[in-house]
Design a protein around this motif. Structure first.
Motif, PDB file in Angstrom:
ATOM      1  N   ILE A  45       0.871  -1.180   0.000  1.00 11.26           N
ATOM      2  CA  ILE A  45       0.000   0.000   0.000  1.00 11.26           C
ATOM      3  C   ILE A  45       0.903   1.223   0.000  1.00 11.26           C
ATOM      4  CG2 ILE A  45      -1.721   1.318   1.301  1.00 11.26           C
ATOM      5  CD1 ILE A  45      -2.693  -1.347   2.476  1.00 11.26           C
ATOM      6  N   ASP A  46       0.619   2.162  -0.886  1.00 13.21           N
ATOM      7  CA  ASP A  46       1.450   3.362  -0.988  1.00 13.21           C
ATOM      8  C   ASP A  46       1.110   4.388   0.071  1.00 13.21           C
ATOM      9  OD1 ASP A  46       2.954   2.481  -3.103  1.00 13.21           O
ATOM     10  OD2 ASP A  46       1.761   3.493  -4.626  1.00 13.21           O
ATOM     11  N   PHE A  47       2.154   5.076   0.509  1.00 11.78           N
ATOM     12  CA  PHE A  47       2.030   6.188   1.442  1.00 11.78           C
ATOM     13  C   PHE A  47       2.783   7.343   0.808  1.00 11.78           C
ATOM     14  CE2 PHE A  47       2.845   8.921   4.961  1.00 11.78           C
ATOM     15  CZ  PHE A  47       1.812   8.704   5.849  1.00 11.78           C
ATOM     16  N   VAL A  48       2.072   8.420   0.514  1.00 10.83           N
ATOM     17  CA  VAL A  48       2.649   9.569  -0.185  1.00 10.83           C
ATOM     18  C   VAL A  48       2.657  10.770   0.745  1.00 10.83           C
ATOM     19  CG1 VAL A  48       2.354  11.122  -2.154  1.00 10.83           C
ATOM     20  CG2 VAL A  48       1.797   8.697  -2.393  1.00 10.83           C
ATOM     21  N   LYS A  49       3.746  11.512   0.693  1.00  6.94           N
ATOM     22  CA  LYS A  49       3.843  12.764   1.440  1.00  6.94           C
ATOM     23  C   LYS A  49       3.945  13.884   0.403  1.00  6.94           C
ATOM     24  CE  LYS A  49       7.321  10.658   3.265  1.00  6.94           C
ATOM     25  NZ  LYS A  49       7.045   9.303   2.832  1.00  6.94           N
ATOM     26  N   ILE A  50       3.078  14.900   0.536  1.00 10.30           N
ATOM     27  CA  ILE A  50       3.055  15.957  -0.479  1.00 10.30           C
ATOM     28  C   ILE A  50       2.856  17.327   0.171  1.00 10.30           C
ATOM     29  CG2 ILE A  50       0.582  15.670  -0.965  1.00 10.30           C
ATOM     30  CD1 ILE A  50       1.380  16.211  -3.965  1.00 10.30           C
ATOM     31  N   SER A  51       3.616  18.298  -0.336  1.00 12.44           N
ATOM     32  CA  SER A  51       3.538  19.650   0.214  1.00 12.44           C
ATOM     33  C   SER A  51       3.393  20.715  -0.878  1.00 12.44           C
ATOM     34  CB  SER A  51       4.793  19.943   1.047  1.00 12.44           C
ATOM     35  OG  SER A  51       5.950  19.889   0.234  1.00 12.44           O
ATOM     36  N   ASP A  52       2.859  20.332  -2.024  1.00 15.99           N
ATOM     37  CA  ASP A  52       2.676  21.293  -3.120  1.00 15.99           C
ATOM     38  C   ASP A  52       1.773  22.443  -2.671  1.00 15.99           C
ATOM     39  OD1 ASP A  52       4.064  19.387  -4.500  1.00 15.99           O
ATOM     40  OD2 ASP A  52       2.518  18.982  -5.984  1.00 15.99           O
ATOM     41  N   GLU A  53       2.147  23.629  -3.034  1.00 16.12           N
ATOM     42  CA  GLU A  53       1.363  24.796  -2.653  1.00 16.12           C
ATOM     43  C   GLU A  53      -0.043  24.715  -3.244  1.00 16.12           C
ATOM     44  OE1 GLU A  53       1.724  29.611  -2.983  1.00 16.12           O
ATOM     45  OE2 GLU A  53       3.557  28.413  -2.871  1.00 16.12           O
ATOM     46  N   GLY A  54      -1.050  24.980  -2.409  1.00 17.22           N
ATOM     47  CA  GLY A  54      -2.439  24.973  -2.850  1.00 17.22           C
ATOM     48  C   GLY A  54      -3.077  23.594  -2.890  1.00 17.22           C
ATOM     49  N   ILE A  55      -2.321  22.565  -2.535  1.00 23.20           N
ATOM     50  CA  ILE A  55      -2.833  21.187  -2.597  1.00 23.20           C
ATOM     51  C   ILE A  55      -4.035  20.990  -1.667  1.00 23.20           C
ATOM     52  CG2 ILE A  55      -1.311  20.156  -0.861  1.00 23.20           C
ATOM     53  CD1 ILE A  55      -1.945  18.504  -4.205  1.00 23.20           C
ATOM     54  N   ASP A  56      -4.056  21.707  -0.547  1.00 27.49           N
ATOM     55  CA  ASP A  56      -5.173  21.589   0.393  1.00 27.49           C
ATOM     56  C   ASP A  56      -6.488  21.997  -0.262  1.00 27.49           C
ATOM     57  OD1 ASP A  56      -3.971  24.140   0.354  1.00 27.49           O
ATOM     58  OD2 ASP A  56      -4.830  24.665   2.308  1.00 27.49           O
TER      59      ASP A  56
END
Length: 102
Positions: A45-56
Motif C-alpha cells: 500500500i502506498d504512502f505519499v507525502k506531499i507539500s505542493d502549494e495549494g494542494i489543500d
C-alpha cells in the motif's frame, strides 16, 4: 499534483500526508509518518507525502497537516489529533484493511 491524482484514481488503497513545507509541526510529524510508510510498503500500500502549494484546496482539506486515506478514489480524512501516535496507527491499520466494496 497531476501524478498524485492519477495514483489516487488507479490504486485501491493509498494514504496521503498533506503538509506545508514551512510548518514546524508538520516537519516533526514527517519522521513519525515514515514509520507508517515502511509498514504499509510491506502490505503493498502506498504512502505519499506531499507539500505542493495549494494542494489543500485541490482536495478540499480544511487545514494542514492532514492524513487522508483514499479507497478507490474516495477520501477519508483522519479525524483525530495527528500527535496521538496510537490513534493514528490504529486508524491506519483499520483503513488499510478496507476494500472498495466496504
Amino acid at each position: 499534483e497531476i501524478m498524485l491524482s492519477k495514483r489516487i484514481k488507479s490504486e485501491e488503497n493509498i494514504f496521503v500526508f498533506f503538509y506545508e513545507d514551512d510548518d514546524i509541526f508538520a516537519q516533526r510529524l514527517l519522521k513519525f509518518m515514515e514509520t507508517f510508510d515502511n509498514s504499509l510498503d510491506k502490505k503493498d500500500i502506498d504512502f505519499v507525502k506531499i507539500s505542493d502549494e495549494g494542494i489543500d484546496k485541490d482536495y478540499s482539506l480544511e487545514c494542514l497537516p492532514a492524513l487522508v486515506h483514499f479507497n478507490s478514489g474516495t477520501p477519508t480524512v483522519f479525524p483525530g489529533d495527528l500527535r496521538e501516535e496510537k490513534d493514528v496507527k490504529k486508524w491506519i491499520d483499520k483503513r488499510s484493511k478496507v476494500k472498495s466494496s466496504d
